[in-house]
Design an enzyme around this catalytic site. Structure first.
Site: not given
Ligand code: ATP
Ligand code: MG
Length: 569
Positions: A44, A271, A281
């Site tokens: 995102e 994660r 974030k």
């Molecule tokens: P938000 O809370 O804004 O949704 P987010 O960290 O999930 O934050 P995204 O931009 O939606 O951010 O994440 C993009 C991809 O990265 C998603 O598939 C998510 O599962 C993965 N991702 C995000 N944070 C992690 C993490 N800490 N470890 C592994 N994968 C992650």
């Protein structure tokens, strides 16, 4: 050791596959989706990527690479309020830097808004969606609990025609934000909370960075993601474990579109959580907004751009991710594993140089005034083809202040009166005395060198216990060093609920040292992206923003040794 390492043997070493790769391999073998493999990385654009995202990127792009498939970059831009093109650009740059390429497959969830809207209309017509005029609080109250059924909304049985009319008018901008939502009509008693009439669309009147004012209704994640995967031809939608309970809903919506020949499948892995940092974030944005760090790419941030500016390499990040592996269990990984990975990588790659951070002058009284010798310094003992570079030696040099003690304790093997040390790459010198100012601070040290002990000559074989780094006082260049350390001094900073995260910030996470003395070779080669080992001090890289040819700034990537280990034991 974290749970991860206990349950996860390093897959690479055994030539094996992790469980996601295994599932992909099984599907390919079974000929699913016509033997096609397509993944996507779906950020995102509401912030910069962090090392957790790097874990997802390495999985999404890595598995595609491994099995001859492709990976799309899809911006999940369904909430115009928080999103920005600055983030889109930074995300592109970071993925490329990590070494991955999405070719011409750059997509946006907003590309699918028309199809998603059409599907919503279809569900309304089939009696599977309705417009709810309750407040979000009322809707939340009626949700029930996992053990208790929810309550039906009073709007649940609205006639289809009325739903169609209201939804179209929602999108035309006739109603205020928050006044109505479109909900799927599924089952308010479902044991899966996500099935209790989930919200499909909400009204947002903020312009979108791509579609402008065209839409006034925006799909929720659950109504957008699976279908976007489907529209895009994604076969394996790999995400993190928190989406496990969403998977039935993912499948529910995809069922309206897919047939036997092709359907995307969601697979989840753990994660990344890291000690001594935060990977939310929201919290990272807060650090930026409150000016607690110097932007998203501050070298203390766990963002990809921060790590890059700090001097981390893509290889070190990938080595770390391979080391911790992918599992189905949540765990917190020790940040010292990441630090170990960068030390290991830079030990192979970094050019060895001399820099004195806290200089004190040494006068070699028996060395001729006007003579300058170029001594040979090894660039990298780990690299047989690393070669050498020249470093000027003359009568006056700088050494580190704490490499001299007038009254040393027993096991002090550095410089002190009447004692000998080796100057790296040059001669053995013996201290004959020092000069102090009125406060008793040493301002100059006097030594004599032994001409027979020049490095490489037989006399240099003589045993002395200490070897010091140094720079020529006449030739050295001044620079600035920024000594970075962990941003938080609390191990579970990411999880901590009791304490405000401001209280957990490490006040020593940056120390700026001005007027360090560096050898001329370093000054000439301090290009952005270069990696150096300041001998006996640590690994450094020129700061990509602030370092200029006439005022060099170096970021400390990492110390030579893990100093936290000791503190914590
Ligand atoms: P938000 O809370 O804004 O949704 P987010 O960290 O999930 O934050 P995204 O931009 O939606 O951010 O994440 C993009 C991809 O990265 C998603 O598939 C998510 O599962 C993965 N991702 C995000 N944070 C992690 C993490 N800490 N470890 C592994 N994968 C992650
Ligand atoms: Mg997300």
């Amino acid at each position: 050791m974290s749970v991860n390492e206990a349950v996860n043997p390093a897959p690479e070493k055994e030539g094996g596959l992790n469980f996601v790769e295994q599932a992909v391999a099984d599907d390919l073998r079974a000929g699913k989706n016509g033997g096609r493999l397509s993944t996507r990385f779906p950020p995102e654009p509401n912030g910069y990527l962090h090392i957790g995202h790097a874990k997802a990127i390495c999985m999404d792009f890595g598995v595609a690479e491994k099995f001859g498939g492709t990976c799309n970059l899809r911006f999940d831009d369904t909430n115009p309020v928080k999103e920005d093109t600055e983030y889109v650009d930074s995300i592109r740059e970071d993925i490329k830097w990590l070494g991955y390429d999405w070719g011409d497959r750059e997509y946006y969830a907003s590309d699918y808004f028309p199809q998603l809207y059409d599907l919503a209309i279809r569900l309304i017509k089939e009696g599977k969606a309705y417009v709810d005029e309750q407040t979000s609080e009322q809707i939340a109250e009626q949700k029930g609990t996992p053990t208790q059924a929810g309550t039906n909304s009073p709007y649940r049985d609205r006639p289809i025609e009325e739903n169609l009319d209201l939804f179209q008018r929602m999108n035309a901008g006739e109603f205020d934000e928050g006044s109505m939502v479109l909900r799927a009509k599924i089952d308010m008693a479902s044991p899966n909370m996500h099935f209790r009439d989930p919200i499909m669309y909400r009204i947002i009147k903020h312009p979108h960075h791509r579609t402008g004012d065209r839409w006034k209704v925006y799909p929720m994640y659950d109504f957008a993601h699976g279908q976007s995967d489907y529209f895009e031809g994604v076969t394996h939608s790999i995400c993190t474990l928190e989406f496990v309970p969403h998977r039935p809903l993912y499948d529910y919506f995809v069922d309206f579109l897919a047939d036997e020949s092709y359907r995307p499948r969601q697979i989840e892995f753990n994660r990344l959580n890291l000690t001594y940092t935060v990977l939310s974030k929201r919290k990272l944005l807060q650090l930026v907004k409150e000016g607690l760090v110097d932007g998203w790419d501050d070298p203390r941030m766990p963002t990809v751009s921060g790590l890059r500016r700090r001097g981390f390499t893509p290889d070190s990040i990938k080595a770390f991710l391979t080391r911790i592996g992918y599992t189905k269990f949540e765990a917190v990984n020790d940040i010292s594993l990441l630090e170990f990975s960068i030390r290991e990588d830079l030990n192979q790659k970094a050019t060895r140089v001399c820099a004195v951070l806290d200089p004190v002058k040494v006068v070699i009284t028996n060395y001729p005034e006007d003579t300058v010798e170029d001594v040979d310094m090894e660039n990298n003992p780990e690299d047989p083809n690393g070669g050498t570079h020249k470093m000027p030696f003359c009568r006056e040099i700088y050494i580190e202040r704490d490499d001299f003690m007038e009254n040393p304790p027993k096991k002090y093997f550095r410089l002190s009166p009447d004692k000998e040390v080796r100057l790296k790459g040059a001669y053995i010198i013996k201290c004959t005395g020092c000069k102090k100012d009125e406060n008793g601070n040493v301002v100059e040290i006097y030594c004599e060198y032994d001409p027979e002990t020049k490095s490489g000559m037989p006399g240099s074989m003589r045993k002395v216990k200490g070897t010091l780094h140094w720079v020529s006082a006449r030739h050295c260049v001044e620079a600035e060093a920024r000594l970075y350390d962990r941003l938080f001094n609390v191990e579970n900073a990411g999880e901590e609920k009791e304490r405000d995260f401001h209280e957990m910030l490490n006040p020593e996470s940056i120390k700026v040292v001005k007027n360090i003395k560096i050898e001329p070779f370093l000054a000439e080669n301090a290009k952005p992206g270069a990696h150096f080992q300041f001998q006996r001090i640590g690994y450094f890289t020129p700061d990509s923003k602030d370092s200029k040819p006439d005022s060099l700034v170096f970021n400390r990537t990492i110390t030579l040794k893990d100093s936290w280990q000791k503190i914590n034991k």
